[in-house]
Scaffold this motif. Structure first.
Motif, short mmCIF file in Angstrom:
data_model
loop_
_atom_site.label_atom_id
_atom_site.label_comp_id
_atom_site.label_asym_id
_atom_site.label_seq_id
_atom_site.Cartn_x
_atom_site.Cartn_y
_atom_site.Cartn_z
N GLY A 1 32.18 51.24 73.91
CA GLY A 1 31.72 50.98 72.55
C GLY A 1 30.67 51.96 72.07
N ILE A 2 30.60 53.11 72.72
CA ILE A 2 29.65 54.14 72.32
C ILE A 2 30.29 55.02 71.26
N LYS A 3 29.68 55.03 70.09
CA LYS A 3 30.24 55.84 69.00
C LYS A 3 29.45 57.13 68.90
N LYS A 4 30.16 58.23 68.97
CA LYS A 4 29.53 59.54 68.88
C LYS A 4 29.19 59.82 67.41
N GLN A 5 27.99 60.29 67.19
CA GLN A 5 27.58 60.60 65.81
C GLN A 5 28.26 61.88 65.34
N SER A 6 28.75 61.82 64.12
CA SER A 6 29.34 63.01 63.53
C SER A 6 28.27 63.74 62.72
N LYS A 7 28.59 64.94 62.27
CA LYS A 7 27.67 65.72 61.44
C LYS A 7 27.36 64.97 60.15
N PHE A 8 28.31 64.23 59.63
CA PHE A 8 28.13 63.50 58.38
C PHE A 8 27.17 62.33 58.55
N ASP A 9 27.16 61.71 59.77
CA ASP A 9 26.21 60.63 60.02
C ASP A 9 24.78 61.14 59.92
N LYS A 10 24.51 62.30 60.48
CA LYS A 10 23.17 62.89 60.43
C LYS A 10 22.80 63.24 58.99
N ALA B 1 23.94 61.73 56.29
CA ALA B 1 23.68 60.47 55.59
C ALA B 1 22.29 59.94 55.93
N GLU B 2 21.89 60.07 57.19
CA GLU B 2 20.54 59.66 57.60
C GLU B 2 19.49 60.45 56.83
N PHE B 3 19.67 61.74 56.74
CA PHE B 3 18.73 62.62 56.05
C PHE B 3 18.61 62.23 54.57
N ILE B 4 19.74 61.98 53.94
CA ILE B 4 19.75 61.60 52.52
C ILE B 4 19.07 60.25 52.33
N ASN B 5 19.33 59.29 53.21
CA ASN B 5 18.70 57.98 53.12
C ASN B 5 17.18 58.09 53.26
#
Length: 134
Positions: free
Chosen positions: A114-123, A125-129
């Motif tokens: 159940g380990i989900k690898k972070q994609s470039k888009f996740d990072k 989205a974090e930055f924008i949030n």
């Protein structure tokens, strides 16, 4: 569904053979089946078995055998896939040059755990949030 009038002589003979089987013959057949397919080790295990349990165990064994056939065919298919070649110019090259390209072991372990690898888009989205929350 078959009606009685449609039953052939061969089927009648087969039924007579089933009926003609003595209790001792049936017990021996069941015991041999238990020893052969169910890994029973002694007759006490056979004697403690109900007919219902026997039928369930035998159906489970049949399903296990189908699963085994599936895995054998899957292995044959994977062997064929692993040996796949592609045309590069006038030469043929292996499609999979490394095992990790054929099967990503770590990715499968992560999926199961159940380990989900972070994609470039996740990072991103974090930055924008973070920027919009200030």
């Amino acid at each position: 569904m078959q009606e009685r009038s449609e039953i052939t002589d061969d089927e009648h003979a087969g039924r007579r053979e089933e009926i003609d089987e003595t209790f001792d013959e049936m017990y021996e057949r069941v015991a041999l089946t238990c020893f052969r397919y169910l890994d029973f080790k002694n007759l006490d295990q056979v004697n403690n078995l109900t007919p219902y349990e026997y039928r369930l165990l035998m159906k489970a064994k049949e399903l296990q055998m189908v699963d085994d056939q599936y895995y054998l065919h899957l292995q044959a298919y994977l062997n064929m896939t692993a040996q796949a070649k592609k045309q590069v110019g006038k030469k043929q090259r292996m499609v999979y040059t490394k095992f990790s390209k054929f099967f990503d072991y770590q990715k499968e372990l992560d999926r199961v755990m159940g380990i989900k690898k972070q994609s470039k888009f996740d990072k991103l989205a974090e930055f924008i949030n973070k920027k919009t929350n200030y």
